[in-house]
Motif scaffolding. Structure first.
Motif, PDB file in Angstrom:
ATOM      1  N   ASP A  25       0.794  -1.108  -0.118  1.00 46.42           N
ATOM      2  CA  ASP A  25       0.126   0.035  -0.033  1.00 46.42           C
ATOM      3  C   ASP A  25       0.832   1.252   0.028  1.00 46.42           C
ATOM      4  OD1 ASP A  25      -2.408  -1.243  -0.188  1.00 46.42           O
ATOM      5  OD2 ASP A  25      -3.063  -1.592   1.944  1.00 46.42           O
ATOM      6  N   ASP A  26       1.972   1.052   0.874  1.00 44.67           N
ATOM      7  CA  ASP A  26       2.948   2.231   1.031  1.00 44.67           C
ATOM      8  C   ASP A  26       3.523   2.696  -0.564  1.00 44.67           C
ATOM      9  OD1 ASP A  26       2.375   2.546   3.191  1.00 44.67           O
ATOM     10  OD2 ASP A  26       4.134   1.660   4.202  1.00 44.67           O
ATOM     11  N   THR A  27       3.807   1.637  -1.342  1.00 44.04           N
ATOM     12  CA  THR A  27       4.331   1.933  -2.516  1.00 44.04           C
ATOM     13  C   THR A  27       3.315   2.904  -3.554  1.00 44.04           C
ATOM     14  OG1 THR A  27       3.678   0.066  -3.637  1.00 44.04           O
ATOM     15  CG2 THR A  27       5.775  -0.171  -2.703  1.00 44.04           C
ATOM     16  N   GLY A  28       2.131   2.784  -3.337  1.00 48.94           N
ATOM     17  CA  GLY A  28       0.926   3.495  -4.170  1.00 48.94           C
ATOM     18  C   GLY A  28       0.796   2.719  -5.416  1.00 48.94           C
ATOM     19  N   ASN A  58       1.122 -20.628   3.465  1.00 51.08           N
ATOM     20  CA  ASN A  58       1.485 -19.372   2.519  1.00 51.08           C
ATOM     21  C   ASN A  58       0.550 -18.516   2.143  1.00 51.08           C
ATOM     22  OD1 ASN A  58       4.280 -20.320   2.467  1.00 51.08           O
ATOM     23  ND2 ASN A  58       3.720 -21.829   0.804  1.00 51.08           N
ATOM     24  N   VAL A  59       0.817 -17.189   1.585  1.00 52.34           N
ATOM     25  CA  VAL A  59       0.148 -16.550   0.802  1.00 52.34           C
ATOM     26  C   VAL A  59       0.560 -16.081  -0.282  1.00 52.34           C
ATOM     27  CG1 VAL A  59       0.986 -14.340   1.988  1.00 52.34           C
ATOM     28  CG2 VAL A  59      -1.389 -14.226   1.116  1.00 52.34           C
ATOM     29  N   TYR A  60      -0.461 -15.974  -1.495  1.00 50.17           N
ATOM     30  CA  TYR A  60       0.288 -15.596  -2.893  1.00 50.17           C
ATOM     31  C   TYR A  60      -0.385 -14.408  -2.986  1.00 50.17           C
ATOM     32  CZ  TYR A  60       0.280 -16.120  -7.899  1.00 50.17           C
ATOM     33  OH  TYR A  60       0.277 -16.196  -9.184  1.00 50.17           O
ATOM     34  N   ILE A  61       0.419 -13.333  -3.473  1.00 51.68           N
ATOM     35  CA  ILE A  61       0.064 -12.279  -3.833  1.00 51.68           C
ATOM     36  C   ILE A  61       0.291 -12.007  -5.338  1.00 51.68           C
ATOM     37  CG2 ILE A  61      -0.097  -9.783  -3.512  1.00 51.68           C
ATOM     38  CD1 ILE A  61       0.835 -10.370  -0.751  1.00 51.68           C
ATOM     39  N   LEU A  62      -0.602 -11.506  -6.115  1.00 50.83           N
ATOM     40  CA  LEU A  62      -0.375 -11.052  -7.675  1.00 50.83           C
ATOM     41  C   LEU A  62      -0.501  -9.679  -7.822  1.00 50.83           C
ATOM     42  CD1 LEU A  62      -0.449 -12.629 -10.505  1.00 50.83           C
ATOM     43  CD2 LEU A  62      -2.936 -12.846 -10.408  1.00 50.83           C
ATOM     44  N   ILE A  63       0.352  -9.079  -8.728  1.00 54.36           N
ATOM     45  CA  ILE A  63       0.073  -7.583  -8.703  1.00 54.36           C
ATOM     46  C   ILE A  63       0.459  -7.248 -10.489  1.00 54.36           C
ATOM     47  CG2 ILE A  63       0.993  -5.388  -8.551  1.00 54.36           C
ATOM     48  CD1 ILE A  63       2.258  -6.881  -5.974  1.00 54.36           C
ATOM     49  N   TYR A  64      -0.623  -6.609 -10.981  1.00 57.13           N
ATOM     50  CA  TYR A  64      -0.283  -6.314 -12.255  1.00 57.13           C
ATOM     51  C   TYR A  64       0.166  -4.940 -12.294  1.00 57.13           C
ATOM     52  CZ  TYR A  64      -3.533 -10.321 -13.311  1.00 57.13           C
ATOM     53  OH  TYR A  64      -4.020 -11.509 -13.406  1.00 57.13           O
ATOM     54  N   CYS A  65       1.038  -4.513 -12.969  1.00 55.61           N
ATOM     55  CA  CYS A  65       1.788  -3.124 -12.809  1.00 55.61           C
ATOM     56  C   CYS A  65       2.347  -2.591 -13.721  1.00 55.61           C
ATOM     57  CB  CYS A  65       2.306  -2.739 -11.406  1.00 55.61           C
ATOM     58  SG  CYS A  65       3.961  -3.696 -11.455  1.00 55.61           S
ATOM     59  N   ALA A  76      10.428  -2.729  -2.122  1.00 52.87           N
ATOM     60  CA  ALA A  76       9.894  -2.809  -0.800  1.00 52.87           C
ATOM     61  C   ALA A  76       9.681  -3.974  -0.505  1.00 52.87           C
ATOM     62  CB  ALA A  76       8.406  -2.110  -1.323  1.00 52.87           C
ATOM     63  N   VAL A  77       9.398  -4.921  -1.221  1.00 45.69           N
ATOM     64  CA  VAL A  77       8.965  -6.129  -0.671  1.00 45.69           C
ATOM     65  C   VAL A  77      10.379  -6.967  -0.261  1.00 45.69           C
ATOM     66  CG1 VAL A  77       8.476  -8.529  -1.617  1.00 45.69           C
ATOM     67  CG2 VAL A  77       7.059  -6.602  -2.222  1.00 45.69           C
ATOM     68  N   ARG A  78      11.498  -6.677  -0.738  1.00 43.96           N
ATOM     69  CA  ARG A  78      12.777  -7.386  -0.536  1.00 43.96           C
ATOM     70  C   ARG A  78      13.052  -7.700   0.825  1.00 43.96           C
ATOM     71  NH1 ARG A  78      16.574  -8.121  -4.411  1.00 43.96           N
ATOM     72  NH2 ARG A  78      15.701  -6.624  -5.868  1.00 43.96           N
TER      73      ARG A  78
ATOM     74  N   ALA E  39      -8.954 -12.352  -2.077  1.00 40.79           N
ATOM     75  CA  ALA E  39      -9.170 -11.117  -1.567  1.00 40.79           C
ATOM     76  C   ALA E  39      -8.544 -10.193  -2.594  1.00 40.79           C
ATOM     77  CB  ALA E  39      -8.698 -10.966  -0.233  1.00 40.79           C
ATOM     78  N   GLY E  40      -8.404  -8.785  -2.125  1.00 44.46           N
ATOM     79  CA  GLY E  40      -7.669  -7.974  -3.259  1.00 44.46           C
ATOM     80  C   GLY E  40      -7.986  -6.301  -2.822  1.00 44.46           C
ATOM     81  N   LYS E  41      -7.441  -5.557  -3.524  1.00 37.59           N
ATOM     82  CA  LYS E  41      -7.620  -3.918  -3.818  1.00 37.59           C
ATOM     83  C   LYS E  41      -7.657  -3.751  -5.366  1.00 37.59           C
ATOM     84  CE  LYS E  41      -5.271  -0.547  -2.396  1.00 37.59           C
ATOM     85  NZ  LYS E  41      -4.419   0.664  -1.465  1.00 37.59           N
ATOM     86  N   GLY E  42      -8.428  -2.654  -5.424  1.00 36.20           N
ATOM     87  CA  GLY E  42      -8.597  -2.242  -6.824  1.00 36.20           C
ATOM     88  C   GLY E  42      -8.972  -0.823  -6.792  1.00 36.20           C
ATOM     89  N   LEU E  43      -9.841  -0.509  -8.004  1.00 32.35           N
ATOM     90  CA  LEU E  43     -10.228   0.590  -8.127  1.00 32.35           C
ATOM     91  C   LEU E  43     -11.621   0.947  -7.267  1.00 32.35           C
ATOM     92  CD1 LEU E  43     -10.015   1.341 -11.678  1.00 32.35           C
ATOM     93  CD2 LEU E  43      -8.253   2.069 -10.209  1.00 32.35           C
ATOM     94  N   LYS E  44     -12.157  -0.166  -7.107  1.00 30.76           N
ATOM     95  CA  LYS E  44     -13.524  -0.222  -6.212  1.00 30.76           C
ATOM     96  C   LYS E  44     -13.207  -0.526  -4.763  1.00 30.76           C
ATOM     97  CE  LYS E  44     -17.217  -0.885  -9.278  1.00 30.76           C
ATOM     98  NZ  LYS E  44     -18.653  -1.490  -9.650  1.00 30.76           N
ATOM     99  N   GLY E  45     -12.007  -0.146  -4.357  1.00 29.85           N
ATOM    100  CA  GLY E  45     -11.741  -0.260  -3.064  1.00 29.85           C
ATOM    101  C   GLY E  45     -11.107  -1.626  -2.503  1.00 29.85           C
TER     102      GLY E  45
END
Ligand SMILES: Nc1ncnc2c1ncn2[C@@H]1O[C@H](COP(=O)(O)O)[C@@H](O)[C@H]1O
Ligand SMILES: Nc1ncnc2c1ncn2[C@@H]1O[C@H](COP(=O)(O)O)[C@@H](O)[C@H]1O
Ligand SMILES: Nc1ncnc2c1ncn2[C@@H]1O[C@H](COP(=O)(O)O)[C@@H](O)[C@H]1O
Ligand code: NA
Ligand code: NA
Ligand code: NA
Lengths: 99, 324, 324, 324, 99, 99
Positions: A25-28, A58-65, A76-78, E39-45
């Motif tokens: 969240d902090d990375t925006g 575990n938790v698996y997090i997926l980010i498109y950016c 940030a994650v390192r 779960a997740g976060k996006g434009l809709k919060g």
């Protein structure tokens, strides 16, 4: 196909999820997706998903950016991954629809 | 009450389910209690025992004995990890020794509940204060564990470090403690009537839920048994020796304090058992370079079954002898 | 007890929930019981029924009648699949015929429990041995099913093949059997007191939990109904005819063996019902080229509701007639 | 019954668990009730309350008063959203105003159940009809909400639009309504005996299950509290003012209709509470451009706790005054 | 490596899952995989996965398909994503085994 | 970006999970991640995740590995997929962090 993006995958202990999300969240970054209750095996041994606390999950997090964000994000994650273990992997993708 | 009677109590409903679970796993059965059900029943047990403890504390009032027990338990929860750490350092590195030591300072709620169940079966009362004591023993052991780790760990620190506030929160506000203390307080505020309306839930189905939970514990312990092969004899010996040592200390203290047989027995169980849920979860975050594949199985697959099979009858017998 | 009385029993609490679930799904409601809750309640039911069976077996003792029932049930669990296979081969290929035949050799625990519930309502006792028999009927039907498949299947084998040890484990040690037999043994070892402390769990809330579970069964059966369109009339007919045939055989045998009305009824239900959980799971691994989209819906969406609505009252009525 | 007595009822078992949950979250505890367990207990509560309502309706019969209550409740469930919408339009856009208005037309089942629990504690009966009324209030509020949205929304429609059949299904056949109405019907068809065998499940463990559920509600409400910062004072005021307004209307109507104190109180709770599960789920699909981050927290994190802490005692007091 | 395919990922509100699946079925695609409780976060919060209904949950759908199908598929999915929010992303992959 | 790896995805019946994992362990791969309770549709029909046993559920396994391991891995997995159904897909990715 236009609209190239990066697809970042992070896998680590479920117990660090809230800390990791805070860092993200902090990375925006504009969005991420979280898969809970993920099992697996890695350098730190087996996570079979069993047991009471989230000790063996575990938790698996997926980010498109966008490409530009990748460095900021991985920086940030390192520290989390390096302290607590896990993996972070990037691959190529394309937006089709993003409302 | 003689030995056969004691043994009989151990084959009465709740306990054998632990072995059914464990044996099923060793025979490679696919038996598995769903994850969320485990959490539900474990919260249920904490809620039920907390509420009952509160009601009993309400009846007994908070007197000098109560205060004394709470103080001694909190202190011992901090002292036990220190000597455990010393012993463990013979074979383990700093992080693993600190994490495992912390687990032994705290308590296994299920061992405690199973012990209470045995007393119920034998018609021996114990005070609600013991349940409050259980809740108080978690934080000191976590904090001492982390202090030991930070003091003796030479490796350079990574960027990630819990500050003291975070540590305290981890140590005092995890879900189990909240449920246990919360329902203890509700019980404390309840009168006879409150007790009666909750009874079918907190009392009636309790043994059955405990049976179900012990089945699950057997399954989980069975799955963790494998990890002990790599742990080796030192840790297996540690997981058996420390409960015995702590039990002897506890029985002595209990005698010295003049506790009733029921309280003395529960007091012994608090000292002799080790945490494999709450403390390990805190250690995961506070001592990340310790290996949960070591500290969880010792507490869960050695000390827990040892206490259930050998420990509880033995402690019970010793307490009875002293009070006879 | 006349027909209206019987019918009334079917509209008493547990059973109608099955139809509520099924109708809701047919009307496209989003009603859904969470997955892990289904498993929890199904394990609960097995634990409760197993424990009760054990306690009753403890009371009755293991005599010649008990041994005879166990032997006959085990045998029939192996024989039923053989004639089912012959019939099914008219329309199905070898793997599907073998898998479906195996399902009919075994038992639907929920049908059995619902039947027991009806007897309870009518105040008619049945022996704990019937519950032991239920546990014994799973393995033979699985093993015979696999033998039929391996004998008649002409297709070249793939690299993946269960050896006999694996097959036996799959057949004898799945979670349901472990819980059922385990708690049967605990019940067997328990005395009056053990029974009493477990009662609120295994007895008190039992009907409610069964109601909840039947709601879920209705939902699942409703979802599987669609698969029957492709199954066609042959399979629908099979799913209704075999229970009737098996029931007639069972009622004859029960009369011949001189079973009590309660035992005769439960005996009939063991023969007439088909497994849609444990056996299909084993078939999935042992007969991978059979289509679970065929063998699950026949047992779950035809035979199960048929037995609940038509079968149980009918078998009950027939058993009553013969014993009158 | 005076104020201290009333207050005491609020600190008896179920209610304080709500605050334990909420406070734990505000202190950043990791307390969390597993998802599927929440759903299970919420279905359990609906099943238990529905069954009890059915049994009571069976006893009272369906007379003129019953019919009148059902009609008035259905009507009001459609009227409340209209004036709520007018008020909300001062600050919100059309979709959000319509969605939030719909939530206030419907009912919070947990508020209702907690209210029933207070009456039980005070030994005041209320009719099963109130439970039927609760089930009937969902659909009208959803339908009126959607009508308001479609009438006043100027934005061009996207390709995706619910037709009226889909809307009706969404409004009348969601899982909660099915379980509530289904078990109400089962209760209606049951006799004394059916009631008795279900009692340990629907009655005995009810308060305990409600305690557990309120703990969970506290956790969820605590997590949603944050969303209110962005909501601002207007919505906070709305979430407190509307329950009061609706309560006054309800108390007036109840007096006018000559309802018994128990019925009058439950009638008031139906009007004064707002839905945060079923209606929001329907709004999600029917009014996709409304923000659930607004309409859920207002109902869940403001109106719900307000009703539990201030509303219920107040309404109770007012109803008592009028009937004294 | 031969046998190029596309890997399509769709993330949206869990509440729209059945509608989306129906649309997918109508396009005639041969297969898809569904991950629930995401779960997740996006434009809709934020969707934290908490709460009773599936109001604050996502569903993640993964589809492997031939290049030709991509357009048909995304055209079908587009109105749902555009009305209800979410993302749709495509990347490259290869069949190894497909029985 | 340096550090190229392959990303292997396997989807099959949940009921075969333990067998598959055993095969994976035997190949000596250093890690994998398991997602349970996955639904879907494929050649063998719909897996809606409903029902009691794991009869109608899938398991999804994700493996990051060096290019050299891919063949060994897919050879190990092939008989399971071919007997029991499912898919195995590979794509490109890069390590960012691997502790
Ligand atoms: N090579 C890999 N492929 C897929 N997942 C991996 C791999 N290595 C690690 N993981 C995942 O990351 C988790 C933590 O890794 P570790 O800290 O190395 O034990 C493991 O439990 C796996 O779920
Ligand atoms: N950039 C992103 N990366 C990963 N997941 C995303 C991203 N944006 C949105 N999502 C997922 O899509 C869901 C719905 O997105 P939205 O409709 O934008 O709120 C979010 O809750 C996330 O799970
Ligand atoms: N084209 C596909 N895209 C995504 N997942 C698929 C595809 N084909 C099959 N699957 C997944 O693999 C599972 C088993 O496939 P199958 O054995 O073909 O039924 C399915 O239930 C899906 O979850
Ligand atoms: Na201890
Ligand atoms: Na049978
Ligand atoms: Na209302």
């Amino acid at each position: 196909m236009q609209n190239n993006i990066k697809r970042i995958e992070i896998i680590t202990d479920a117990i660090y999820q809230s800390r990791l999300i805070k860092l993200l969240d902090d990375t925006g970054i504009p969005g991420y997706t979280i898969f809970k209750d993920v099992a697996g095996k890695g350098l730190k041994g087996e996570k079979d998903g069993h047991g009471l606390g989230s000790g063996f999950k575990n938790v698996y997090i997926l980010i498109y950016c966008e490409l530009e964000l990748v460095k900021k994000l991985t920086d940030a994650v390192r520290p989390v991954i390096e302290t607590f273990g896990g993996v972070c992997v990037v691959s190529d993708a394309h937006w089709i629809i993003h409302n | 009450m003689d030995l056969t009677q004691i043994l009989h109590n151990f084959f009465a409903p709740p306990v054998p389910f632990f072995f059914i679970g464990m044996i099923a796993i060793l025979l490679k059965s696919d038996l598995e209690i769903p994850d969320q059900i485990s959490k539900f029943i474990s919260m249920y047990l904490l809620m039920a025992i907390g509420f009952k403890g509160g009601v009993e504390l309400h009846a007994s009032g908070i007197n000098r004995e109560v205060a004394l027990i709470l103080i001694i338990c909190s202190l011992m929860a901090g002292i036990i990890p220190i000597y455990c750490y010393r012993i463990l350092r013979f074979k383990l590195d700093v992080p693993n020794a600190a994490a495992l030591a912390a687990a032994f300072g705290s308590v296994s709620a299920v061992t405690f509940i199973t012990a209470g169940n045995i007393l119920d079966g034998a018609g021996i009362p114990y005070g609600g204060v013991m349940i409050a004591a259980m809740a108080l023993m978690e934080s000191p052991s976590i904090i001492i564990g982390v202090i030991l780790y930070r003091k003796y760990n030479k490796k350079a620190d990574h960027g990630f470090h819990l500050n003291f506030t975070e540590l305290l929160r981890e140590a005092c506000l995890n879900g189990s403690i909240v449920v246990l203390l919360g329902s203890l307080m509700v019980g404390l505020a309840s009168n006879e009537h409150g007790m009666k309306i909750m009874e079918p839930f907190t009392g009636g189905i309790f043994k059955g839920m405990l049976s179900f939970f012990l089945l699950d514990m057997g399954v989980i312990a069975g799955k963790r048994l494998g990890a002990l092969k790599s742990a080796g004899w030192f840790l297996i010996g540690f997981g058996i020796f420390i409960p015995l040592l702590n039990a002897v200390i506890a029985i002595g203290l209990a005698y010295f304090l003049g506790l009733s047989p029921g309280n003395a027995f529960m007091f012994t169980v608090l000292f002799a058992s080790a945490s494999y849920v709450a403390v390990p979860a805190a250690m995961r975050v506070a001592i990340p370079d310790a290996n949960p594949g070591i500290y969880v199985p010792v507490a869960l697959a050695i000390t827990f079954p040892f206490n259930i099979v050998v420990g509880l009858p033995l402690y019970y017998y010793l307490v009875q002898c002293i009070h006879a």
